[in-house]
Structures are given as C-alpha cells and as structure tokens.
Write an enzyme that holds these catalytic residues in place. Structure first.
Site, mmCIF file in Angstrom:
data_model
loop_
_atom_site.group_PDB
_atom_site.id
_atom_site.type_symbol
_atom_site.label_atom_id
_atom_site.label_comp_id
_atom_site.label_asym_id
_atom_site.label_seq_id
_atom_site.Cartn_x
_atom_site.Cartn_y
_atom_site.Cartn_z
ATOM 1 N N ARG A 268 70.928 140.248 11.986
ATOM 2 C CA ARG A 268 69.584 140.442 13.168
ATOM 3 C C ARG A 268 68.855 139.138 13.441
ATOM 4 O O ARG A 268 68.825 138.194 12.584
ATOM 5 C CB ARG A 268 68.736 141.411 12.301
ATOM 6 C CG ARG A 268 67.098 141.525 13.028
ATOM 7 C CD ARG A 268 67.412 142.309 14.449
ATOM 8 N NE ARG A 268 65.994 142.395 15.064
ATOM 9 C CZ ARG A 268 65.926 143.196 16.261
ATOM 10 N NH1 ARG A 268 67.194 143.470 16.926
ATOM 11 N NH2 ARG A 268 64.881 143.186 17.022
ATOM 12 N N GLU A 364 63.114 164.682 -13.966
ATOM 13 C CA GLU A 364 63.386 164.563 -15.552
ATOM 14 C C GLU A 364 62.312 163.750 -16.133
ATOM 15 O O GLU A 364 62.544 162.757 -16.883
ATOM 16 C CB GLU A 364 64.853 163.896 -15.511
ATOM 17 C CG GLU A 364 65.836 164.837 -14.923
ATOM 18 C CD GLU A 364 67.258 164.659 -15.706
ATOM 19 O OE1 GLU A 364 67.375 164.016 -16.660
ATOM 20 O OE2 GLU A 364 68.202 165.248 -15.059
ATOM 21 N N GLU A 368 54.540 158.801 -15.544
ATOM 22 C CA GLU A 368 53.489 158.862 -16.556
ATOM 23 C C GLU A 368 54.118 159.630 -17.724
ATOM 24 O O GLU A 368 53.554 158.782 -18.876
ATOM 25 C CB GLU A 368 52.470 159.642 -16.147
ATOM 26 C CG GLU A 368 51.698 158.995 -14.913
ATOM 27 C CD GLU A 368 52.441 159.211 -13.562
ATOM 28 O OE1 GLU A 368 53.342 160.082 -13.256
ATOM 29 O OE2 GLU A 368 52.497 158.260 -12.738
#
Ligand SMILES: Cc1cc2nc3c(=O)[nH]c(=O)nc-3n(C[C@H](O)[C@H](O)[C@H](O)COP(=O)(O)OP(=O)(O)OC[C@H]3O[C@@H](n4cnc5c(N)ncnc54)[C@H](O)[C@@H]3O)c2cc1C
Length: 399
Positions: A268, A364, A368
């Site tokens: 790009r 899974e 936290e």
C-alpha cells in the site's frame, strides 16, 4: 535449554500448513459469509490425525506430544479460527477426558471414532445461568435403574448439533455443590435430546454454538464417565489442557493477521511511499511480532509442562491463555488499522480475524477467571515472586 523443534514436530506443522493453505484458505471467506461448517475439510484433517493428537495409536489417535498438538492448532487457526475450535474441543475436552477416565467400552465406542475424525466431540458445561461459576449449573441427572434421566439446558455448545458424543456435566447430588456433579456421555439420538437454537455470533460464524435441551433424556448408566461426583474435577482438568489449545488458537489467529498486515504494508502506498516506510506502521508491526512471540513462548512452555506430567499445569495454562487471549485482540486490532478502510471490509481476512479473535478472552474461562486462577496460585504458593520458567516449581497450586 533447547528451543528447537524435532523433525516430527516440524513435519506436522508443515503438513498442516500446506493443507490449510491449499484446501481451506481459498474457501474460508465464502464459508464465513454463508456460515457453512467446514465438515469435509475437518474430515480430511481427521484423516491427517488432527482429531486425536494426544490419544495413543491403540485408540486410533496420533499419539504425539502436546507441542505437536499446539503446532497443529496454531497452523489451523492461522487460516481459520473456527476450524481450530472444532479441533480444540474434540482433542482437548472430549478425547483427553475420555482417555483419562473412560472405561474400555467407552473408549472403544467413542474415543476411537473421535480420534480417527469420524465423529466430533462436544463439551456441555455452560448453562444460561452458569458460565464462570460452573458449580452453579442446574442440569440434573437422576438415577433410575440402569439409566440416568437428564433434565436441563446447556448453552454455547461448540460442535452442537453435529457432534457424535457430548460430555454433559449435570448435578447428581445438588446438596453436595461442586462435589455433586457427574459427567455423562450423551448421543444426539438418545430420546429427550434436542437442539434448542443456534447462537447468531459476532465471529467464528462457521462454528455452530448450540443450545442443547434435555427433557427426561435417558442416558445408560454405563455412559457415566468416571464416578458420581467427579464431574467438575473432570471438567476443570480438561479445561487446564484446553486452555493451552486456546492459547495456540490465539497465536495462530494473531500470526495470520500479522502476516496479512506485513503483506499489505509493503504494497500500500501513501504520500509517495509504501506505508511500511512510516515509523508508525513499523512500530505497530514490531509490537505485533514481539507480542506474538511472547505468547507463543507461554503456550509452548505450558504444552511442554503438560508433557512432563506436571501437576502445576493449571496456572501456567491460565497465564498462556490470558496473555495470548488479550494479545490476539491487540494484534488483530492493529492488523485492521494497518489495512485502513479495506480492513473494515468483508473482502479481507483481517476483518474476519478481528471478529474471531474477540472470543478468545471469553471462552474456556474469561480473562478475569484466568487472573483469579493465577492470583490464587501465586498467593497460595508461598513463593509468589518465583520465576515462572522453572520446570520444578515450588508448591502445588490452590486448584
Ligand atoms: C463462541 C463460544 C463458544 C463456546 N463454547 C462452549 C462449549 O463448547 N462448552 C461450554 O460449556 N461453554 C462454551 N462457551 C461458554 C463460555 O465458556 C462461557 O461463556 C464463559 O465461560 C463465560 O461465561 P458467561 O458467558 O456465563 O459469563 P459470566 O460468567 O456471566 O461472566 C460475565 C462477566 O463477569 C466476569 N466475572 C464472572 N465471575 C467473576 C469473578 N468471580 N470475578 C471477576 N469477574 C467475574 C466475567 O469475566 C465476565 O466478564 C462458549 C462461548 C462462546 C462465546
């Protein structure tokens, strides 16, 4: 300390990479749009040995080590995260508990076809009212003669509706709390089994996540996995290994997004240069690669610990899953950023990878919950500041 892969491990990685590039990459964007489950591709991955990697050959598995297993998942996820989760669930949380706790008859009936990739596995712990707090599940199994009668609703079941066997966690003794959970092996053909609905998800759109409803579902008593009351222990042990696999899935998605970002940055042009010549882009790429490598080290280390039979896998698997799960979100975000508006288009792979990455810090065990496990371990171990890279850590973890 030897960081090199063995010839066998390299062969597995390269074989899976070749298969994913040649057979899956050309189809996956369209599959994602059509929400088409990659059944044929999974069957072929099964033939390559990817469904029962940790299962000995006598039960139809590949009998390889956990490093080989994570290399396989990483390569699959690098191209398609949804295929990786179907394999991760079948290997980590269906085959492994069956291998560890199954009777000979259960292994013959379920483990061998799972390992050979003839059927997929499903793991049914989560319920509408109980996710992180797994001991709060309400599904009940009551013994009636030579069968259990199962009642309740499971949600977000990966491979739901297509699996050949479902590991279902249900309360057999509600008064006993976490010690009152039992695991049953359930087939979709058992009377009283029904798929309620499918989730309409942000990502992993080719992976079915089903609600499964049990109404007086009759399960033969011989389909109990392990003893009554052992269910939560079986589930949590399986999740320890499962988190290593999910960490590998994260590394794979991140690697795929990173490679796309490098390719795009070199091609790009803006302001008369390729965007890879701008320091802002270079620093993003440098951070992405560094974080991927850091996560890869944590995942491989946890995989290695599992192969050593370490009783301390839990907190190490949690560290790997926590870091890799958060890392892949940062990396996928940057990959989209480097693509500019093109990265926001469904014409690019990074758009899908960004959506697929989001779930890694949720399933899974959320980030936290991983932090809770890690903190419980480090505060309970008596030697909190001990370096992590130690093959013989000081004390058993709190779990
Ligand atoms: C695509 C997908 C596939 C899945 N596949 C399966 C599958 O195959 N089988 C299966 O059983 N489950 C599956 N799940 C369910 C998944 O494992 C649970 O969603 C996950 O464990 C979190 O549970 P929850 O959604 O009920 O969140 P909750 O437990 O309700 O948590 C909500 C929020 O509160 C936080 N939280 C909860 N408790 C605490 C605490 N003590 N301290 C701090 N914060 C806390 C959480 O971290 C979270 O941010 C899947 C989920 C998804 C999205």
């Amino acid at each position: 300390m030897d960081f090199s892969l063995t010839d066998d491990q390299r062969l597995i990685r390269d074989t899976v990479r070749q298969f994913m590039e040649a057979e899956v990459r050309p189809l996956i964007r369209q599959y994602d749009r059509e929400e088409k489950f990659p059944a044929a591709e999974l069957r072929r991955l099964g033939k390559l040995g990817c469904c029962g990697m940790l299962v000995p050959e006598e039960w139809g598995g590949a009998g390889v080590d956990t490093i080989s297993y994570v290399l396989m998942l990483e390569e699959v996820a690098r191209v398609d995260a949804a295929t990786a989760v179907a394999l991760s669930v079948t290997n980590s949380v269906a085959c492994v508990p069956l291998l560890q706790h199954g009777t000979e008859a259960q292994k013959k009936k379920y483990l061998s076809p799972l390992s050979r990739g003839e059927i997929l596995g499903a793991f049914c712990l989560t319920e509408p009212q109980a996710g992180s707090d797994a001991a709060a599940i309400q599904t009940r199994a009551t013994r009636h003669g030579d069968c259990y009668r199962l009642n309740g609703t499971k949600s977000w079941v990966t491979n739901g509706g297509i699996a050949g066997v479902y590991l279902v966690f249900a309360k057999t003794d509600p008064e006993a709390g976490a010690r009152g959970v039992t695991t049953l092996l359930v087939e979709a053909t058992f009377p009283g089994f029904r798929v309620g609905r499918y989730e309409d998800k942000m990502g992993l759109r080719t992976s079915p996540s089903a609600e499964i409803v049990f109404t007086d579902c009759e399960v033969p008593a011989e389909n109990r996995l392990g003893e009554e009351g052992q269910g939560l222990k079986i589930a949590l042990e399986a999740l320890d290994g499962g988190r290593v696999g999910i960490g590998a899935q994260a590394v794979g998605i991140a690697q795929g997004a990173f490679e796309e970002a490098v390719r795009y940055a070199k091609q790009r042009r803006a302001f008369g240069k390729t965007i890879s010549e701008f320091q802002a882009i270079q620093w993003m790429l440098a951070d992405m690669q560094t974080e991927i490598e850091a996560a890869r080290c944590l995942v491989y280390y946890a995989a290695w610990l599992r192969d050593q039979g370490s009783g301390r896998l839990g907190p190490y698997a949690s560290r790997a899953k926590l870091y890799a799960g958060e890392m892949v979100n940062r990396v996928a975000y940057k990959a989209v950023q480097i693509h500019g508006s093109v990265g926001y288009s469904r014409e690019t792979d990074v758009e899908r990878m960004y959506r697929d990455a989001r779930v890694i810090s949720i399933y899974e065990g959320t980030s936290e919950i991983q932090r809770m496990i890690i903190a419980r371990d480090l505060l309970g171990a008596g030697e909190p500041a001990r370096a992590a890279l130690s093959p013989e850590p000081a004390a058993e973890g709190a779990r």
